[in-house]
Design a protein around this motif. Sequence first.
Motif, PDB file in Angstrom:
ATOM      1  N   ILE A  64       0.862  -1.187   0.000  1.00  0.00           N
ATOM      2  CA  ILE A  64       0.000   0.000   0.000  1.00  0.00           C
ATOM      3  C   ILE A  64       0.895   1.233   0.000  1.00  0.00           C
ATOM      4  O   ILE A  64       1.918   1.266   0.704  1.00  0.00           O
ATOM      5  N   SER A  65       0.549   2.222  -0.778  1.00  0.00           N
ATOM      6  CA  SER A  65       1.372   3.439  -0.851  1.00  0.00           C
ATOM      7  C   SER A  65       1.236   4.235   0.448  1.00  0.00           C
ATOM      8  O   SER A  65       0.248   4.101   1.178  1.00  0.00           O
ATOM      9  N   ARG A  67       0.736   7.364   0.743  1.00  0.00           N
ATOM     10  CA  ARG A  67      -0.383   8.319   0.630  1.00  0.00           C
ATOM     11  C   ARG A  67      -1.715   7.640   0.941  1.00  0.00           C
ATOM     12  O   ARG A  67      -2.531   8.182   1.690  1.00  0.00           O
ATOM     13  N   ASP A  68      -1.920   6.436   0.373  1.00  0.00           N
ATOM     14  CA  ASP A  68      -3.164   5.710   0.631  1.00  0.00           C
ATOM     15  C   ASP A  68      -3.282   5.313   2.101  1.00  0.00           C
ATOM     16  O   ASP A  68      -4.368   5.348   2.687  1.00  0.00           O
ATOM     17  N   LEU A  72      -6.204   6.288   4.721  1.00  0.00           N
ATOM     18  CA  LEU A  72      -6.854   5.216   5.465  1.00  0.00           C
ATOM     19  C   LEU A  72      -6.721   5.454   6.969  1.00  0.00           C
ATOM     20  O   LEU A  72      -7.665   5.229   7.727  1.00  0.00           O
ATOM     21  N   SER A 172     -12.542   8.487  -1.112  1.00  0.00           N
ATOM     22  CA  SER A 172     -11.101   8.352  -0.889  1.00  0.00           C
ATOM     23  C   SER A 172     -10.581   7.088  -1.558  1.00  0.00           C
ATOM     24  O   SER A 172     -11.341   6.329  -2.166  1.00  0.00           O
ATOM     25  N   ALA A 173      -9.293   6.838  -1.388  1.00  0.00           N
ATOM     26  CA  ALA A 173      -8.661   5.654  -1.980  1.00  0.00           C
ATOM     27  C   ALA A 173      -9.217   4.354  -1.405  1.00  0.00           C
ATOM     28  O   ALA A 173      -9.099   3.301  -2.026  1.00  0.00           O
ATOM     29  N   ILE A 174      -9.840   4.424  -0.234  1.00  0.00           N
ATOM     30  CA  ILE A 174     -10.385   3.221   0.406  1.00  0.00           C
ATOM     31  C   ILE A 174     -11.424   2.565  -0.500  1.00  0.00           C
ATOM     32  O   ILE A 174     -11.473   1.343  -0.631  1.00  0.00           O
ATOM     33  N   ARG A 176     -11.542   2.513  -3.631  1.00  0.00           N
ATOM     34  CA  ARG A 176     -10.959   1.923  -4.842  1.00  0.00           C
ATOM     35  C   ARG A 176     -10.059   0.725  -4.539  1.00  0.00           C
ATOM     36  O   ARG A 176      -9.624   0.018  -5.436  1.00  0.00           O
ATOM     37  N   MET A 177      -9.765   0.512  -3.260  1.00  0.00           N
ATOM     38  CA  MET A 177      -8.884  -0.566  -2.838  1.00  0.00           C
ATOM     39  C   MET A 177      -9.656  -1.873  -2.706  1.00  0.00           C
ATOM     40  O   MET A 177     -10.877  -1.865  -2.590  1.00  0.00           O
ATOM     41  N   SER A 182      -8.297  -3.253   2.467  1.00  0.00           N
ATOM     42  CA  SER A 182      -8.499  -1.993   3.188  1.00  0.00           C
ATOM     43  C   SER A 182      -8.966  -2.254   4.615  1.00  0.00           C
ATOM     44  O   SER A 182      -8.541  -1.588   5.558  1.00  0.00           O
TER      45      SER A 182
END
Length: 298
Positions: A64-65, A67-68, A72, A172-174, A176-177, A182
């Motif tokens: 996981i990056s 940023r993500d 999170l 948020s990125a959540i 899309r994960m 997540s």
Amino acid sequence: MNSRTRKGVFCAVASALVFGITPVLASLSFDLGSNAMTLTFYRNAMAVPVLLIMLLIRKVDLWISLRDFAVLFVVSGLFSVSTTFLVYESYQYIGVGLATTLHFLYPMFTVLLGWILFHQRPDKYKVIALILATLGVVLASGSSDSFAVTGIVLALISAVTYAAYMQGIEHSAIGRMDSMKSMFYMCIVNAAVTAVVDLPGGDIIYDLSLKPMLLTFVLAIANSAFAYVLLIVGVRLIGAGDAAIFSMLEPVSGVIFGVLFLGEKLPLPKLASCILILIAVAIPIIRDRSREKKTKAY
């Protein structure tokens, strides 16, 4: 209703049904010596190894990056942890019924936050569904709960923080994960944040006896490994507003579990509340089918 929407509705409904057993398990564990902070910590910590095993079986990349992870951490550590603690803590000041009623104002707050922050203006169907569902939850609470200002405030704040959590997932990125991935990281964050926050007070009971520990384990797996994962999928597929409305089935399942496992009665007001909530949940489905027919007609 297309396949994406059907899957989203199924996940949101299934999530609500699993969540419905939470008040029963939480109440039973409190009677056996547990408390809100202990339940918040273990509910997340116990789910981590189970989710890890499931991810490894599915061969999901765990990278996981930074940023993500930061996003999170904020959404989960700030809103999810506070919601869980606030709800469980409110049970100790007011009855589960009243606490659940106040917490389930969150669909209204979810739609309001979507409108204010993301300009997602609700249509008339969603407004009608929210009104009916809220009336249903109020009826389900009954009038036997004790009145305590502290408990009421805690439950109301939990509704706002959970609404923020729902919107955070969608925007948020959540969202899309991979949902299980997540949730795995959120459980790690939630357990760590809870342990750190608890350091001054020392409320977490690490040597909990066997029976409440088993109840907590069942709650952890049911919620964190299944219900929350399904909810994340539902929010991603149909949006936070509609997912929140379908989540209103949780008090209905709570009533059913109360009757089955706690020997609770089903008086007329509770039965009426279940019918109102079911009608409210059906409204978004009817709306989507109506739109599909109009689209096909053209």
